[in-house]
Design a protein around this motif. Sequence first.
Motif: not given
Length: 322
Positions: A58, A72, A74, A76-79, A81-82, A85, A95, A170
């Motif tokens: 990534y 994005i 990914l 749900n719990h990564l939305h 953060e990324w 970034r 997203c 997640t």
Amino acid sequence: MTVVRWGILGAANFAKEHMARAIHAAEGGKLAALATSSAEKAEGFKTFAPDLKVHSSYDALLEDPDIDAVYIPLPNHLHVEWTLRAVAAGKAVLCEKPIAMNANEIDRLIEARDDAGVLVAEAYMIVHHPQWRKARRLLHEGKIGTLVDTQVRFSFNNPDPENIRNQANTGGGGLPDIGVYAFGSVRYVTGEEPEEILGTDVAWENGVDTRAHVTARFPSFHYTGMVSTRMSPFQEVLFHGDEGVIRLTAPFNAGVYSQAEVHLQAPDGTVTTWRFPNVNQYVLQVEAFNRSVSDKVVYPCPLEFSKGTQRMIDMVYEAAKA
């Protein structure tokens, strides 16, 4: 219009089957890159985008100067953060929903968006579908008189314990997955925000909600809804006034669940129907995003709207715990 060059973080099946194809087909954009460590998964995308650049991480995609916007998909719990970034790397971001796990997290995204001066939005495709603009116009033109009650039902059956939508760690659950549509669609059409959650009946399984019956009071009408990930597939939305009813028969998965139709029932029982065949709401979403990035056109679903929907989800969870 400047062509918006897109990259995708992760080779999710939903991205392959829907959003990557929409990005590839949409006017004003180009599907340019994918980040995945799986050559096999990348091949599934190359069947319709053969010149796709594949990054093994990534971070490598975010560092690619030839990428303008990132999608994005990914878990749900990564939305958050990324998304942060990607914004820090200067990319516009679309997203998947829910873009955050609580409304307060969206404040961080709004601040990052404003500081960086890039477009950041939740992939809330239904507001781009003409059936929803039609429903909103009918309501605000007074075609059903005074709105009294809204009714929303959305269900499908997904009992697979390995599916990320069924995993608490997640960010899984029916409300984050499809409650976002039930709540957001009513807010979109009416322009109102919930004042109070009047009642909840939520079923839980392994730490995630699998069915939620919700009643709520808005400033000028009452809301009743049910979402479930353990029931036979069904979806319908009603706006019930003192002089008529607006009914959407495929409100959320138009063209997949059924053909999108808006029915307007008059007091004498006569029904006028508007049909929307062959409309791809994912393509319309990407095209709207492309216009906003390249031509600075106002995007129809800003983060502030997404925060309002997430706030209602938060309210329901709080009421259920109480």
